[in-house]
Design a protein around this motif. Structure first.
Motif, PDB file in Angstrom:
ATOM      1  N   ASP A  22       0.763  -1.161   0.007  1.00 42.59           N
ATOM      2  CA  ASP A  22       0.013  -0.008   0.057  1.00 42.59           C
ATOM      3  C   ASP A  22       0.807   1.249  -0.048  1.00 42.59           C
ATOM      4  OD1 ASP A  22      -2.858  -1.331   0.312  1.00 42.59           O
ATOM      5  OD2 ASP A  22      -1.928  -1.957   2.331  1.00 42.59           O
ATOM      6  N   GLY A  23       0.544   2.260  -1.137  1.00 36.76           N
ATOM      7  CA  GLY A  23       1.446   3.335  -1.218  1.00 36.76           C
ATOM      8  C   GLY A  23       2.485   3.312  -1.891  1.00 36.76           C
ATOM      9  N   ALA A  24       2.706   2.119  -2.664  1.00 39.02           N
ATOM     10  CA  ALA A  24       3.671   2.098  -3.739  1.00 39.02           C
ATOM     11  C   ALA A  24       3.696   2.946  -4.929  1.00 39.02           C
ATOM     12  CB  ALA A  24       4.146   0.349  -4.161  1.00 39.02           C
ATOM     13  N   GLY A  25       2.024   3.133  -5.343  1.00 35.76           N
ATOM     14  CA  GLY A  25       2.036   3.891  -6.350  1.00 35.76           C
ATOM     15  C   GLY A  25       1.526   2.911  -7.423  1.00 35.76           C
ATOM     16  N   ARG A 125      -0.771 -11.066   2.455  1.00 32.73           N
ATOM     17  CA  ARG A 125      -1.325 -10.747   3.710  1.00 32.73           C
ATOM     18  C   ARG A 125      -1.642 -11.921   4.261  1.00 32.73           C
ATOM     19  NH1 ARG A 125      -5.178  -5.639   1.912  1.00 32.73           N
ATOM     20  NH2 ARG A 125      -3.669  -3.915   2.467  1.00 32.73           N
ATOM     21  N   TYR A 126      -2.218 -12.952   3.724  1.00 35.02           N
ATOM     22  CA  TYR A 126      -2.466 -14.038   4.154  1.00 35.02           C
ATOM     23  C   TYR A 126      -1.379 -15.130   4.628  1.00 35.02           C
ATOM     24  CZ  TYR A 126      -7.622 -13.919   3.998  1.00 35.02           C
ATOM     25  OH  TYR A 126      -8.928 -13.528   4.190  1.00 35.02           O
ATOM     26  N   GLY A 173      -2.694  -4.218   8.955  1.00 31.56           N
ATOM     27  CA  GLY A 173      -3.173  -5.679   9.591  1.00 31.56           C
ATOM     28  C   GLY A 173      -4.001  -5.822  10.643  1.00 31.56           C
ATOM     29  N   HIS A 174      -4.686  -4.904  11.118  1.00 35.86           N
ATOM     30  CA  HIS A 174      -5.567  -4.681  12.184  1.00 35.86           C
ATOM     31  C   HIS A 174      -4.737  -4.672  13.471  1.00 35.86           C
ATOM     32  CE1 HIS A 174      -8.832  -4.780   9.659  1.00 35.86           C
ATOM     33  NE2 HIS A 174      -8.519  -6.020   9.140  1.00 35.86           N
ATOM     34  N   THR A 175      -3.500  -4.460  13.398  1.00 34.07           N
ATOM     35  CA  THR A 175      -2.686  -4.259  14.709  1.00 34.07           C
ATOM     36  C   THR A 175      -2.407  -3.174  15.571  1.00 34.07           C
ATOM     37  OG1 THR A 175      -0.695  -3.755  13.276  1.00 34.07           O
ATOM     38  CG2 THR A 175      -1.042  -6.158  13.405  1.00 34.07           C
ATOM     39  N   GLY A 176      -2.894  -1.951  15.032  1.00 37.20           N
ATOM     40  CA  GLY A 176      -3.034  -0.956  15.666  1.00 37.20           C
ATOM     41  C   GLY A 176      -3.041   0.263  14.943  1.00 37.20           C
ATOM     42  N   GLY A 177      -3.264   1.581  15.392  1.00 32.64           N
ATOM     43  CA  GLY A 177      -3.504   2.530  14.490  1.00 32.64           C
ATOM     44  C   GLY A 177      -2.238   3.412  14.444  1.00 32.64           C
ATOM     45  N   TYR A 185       3.613  -4.021   9.501  1.00 36.08           N
ATOM     46  CA  TYR A 185       2.911  -4.906   8.930  1.00 36.08           C
ATOM     47  C   TYR A 185       3.287  -4.627   7.614  1.00 36.08           C
ATOM     48  CZ  TYR A 185      -1.091  -7.080   6.701  1.00 36.08           C
ATOM     49  OH  TYR A 185      -1.983  -7.709   6.142  1.00 36.08           O
ATOM     50  N   GLN A 186       3.377  -3.563   6.774  1.00 32.30           N
ATOM     51  CA  GLN A 186       3.644  -3.275   5.353  1.00 32.30           C
ATOM     52  C   GLN A 186       5.119  -3.991   4.881  1.00 32.30           C
ATOM     53  OE1 GLN A 186       1.696  -2.568   2.911  1.00 32.30           O
ATOM     54  NE2 GLN A 186      -0.081  -2.023   4.296  1.00 32.30           N
TER      55      GLN A 186
END
Length: 231
Positions: A22-25, A125-126, A173-177, A185-186
């Motif tokens: 995410d964010g790679a363009g 992700r999985y 990854g729903h690990t925090g904000g 995660y990324q």
């Protein structure tokens, strides 16, 4: 007796897939490549996670849109309640349907397909989710059309975050904000994408220090060199 002229069979289109964290363009490059192909006189379509149009078939388009709504336009609380296995199979259903009724017919008709948001990031992700078998995740996507060229936009997660500015819970990854949750995660997802790259012969582009124009020019050169597409 003269043989009847055989109908022209269109040359198969090429599938060009863009992969990255995410964010790679990815979407930016996909949009520009699609327009470049159109401008050069090629038949081309841009396919993303909300592409639901099935040419000349309104009812099938409506059905594809309904599935898209279930997978991508759902309440976050409902999504968490359904569980990881459900969403793996729901995503597999979405990608299978899109591949069958949008991508494959386009390629057969000689139309090039630029695929944004391919399933490879889902696999990555999985792969970092201990609750779901990696083998199962790979199996449910194994039948999808093999792309002719995969651009892997390689970027470190901190730079990606600086470009995005904000992120969703899914993107951490729903690990925090916190920002570090996104980065951690990324970076893990990126490591899994690198494993896929080594197995799949992807074209890796380190875009960390490249501006968008440089990324686009490099991709255009690759299309001409590897796929012999005139642009």
């Amino acid at each position: 007796m003269l043989n009847a002229a055989l109908p022209d069979v269109p040359v198969r289109g090429r599938e060009i897939t863009i992969v990255g964290i995410d964010g790679a363009g990815k979407s930016t490059l996909a949009t520009r490549l699609h327009q470049a192909l159109i401008d050069a006189g090629h038949k081309a379509i841009l396919v993303g996670k909300h592409s639901t149009d099935v040419p000349m078939d309104a009812k099938l388009s409506a059905y594809v849109d309904q599935l898209n709504a279930l997978v991508y336009r759902r309440d976050s609380r409902v999504a968490q309640a359904c569980g990881d296995h459900y969403w793996l199979l729901a995503l597999a259903a979405w990608y299978s349907l899109q591949d069958r009724v949008v991508i494959q017919p386009a390629l057969a008709a000689g139309t090039h397909v630029i695929l944004d948001n391919a399933h490879h990031k889902i696999l990555a992700r999985y792969a970092v989710n201990p609750a779901v078998s990696t083998g199962l995740a790979e199996q449910v996507f194994a039948h999808l059309t093999e792309p002719d060229l995969v651009f892997f936009l390689h970027i470190d997660a901190r730079t990606a975050l600086a470009r995005k500015g904000e992120f969703s819970s899914l993107e951490s990854g729903h690990t925090g904000g916190a920002e570090e949750d996104f980065i951690r995660y990324q970076d893990t997802v990126l490591a899994k994408l690198r494993e896929h790259e080594q197995r799949g012969g992807w074209l890796s582009m380190n875009v960390t220090d490249m501006d968008r124009d440089a990324v686009f020019r490099t991709a255009i050169e690759a299309l001409a060199d590897r796929l012999r597409l005139s642009l």
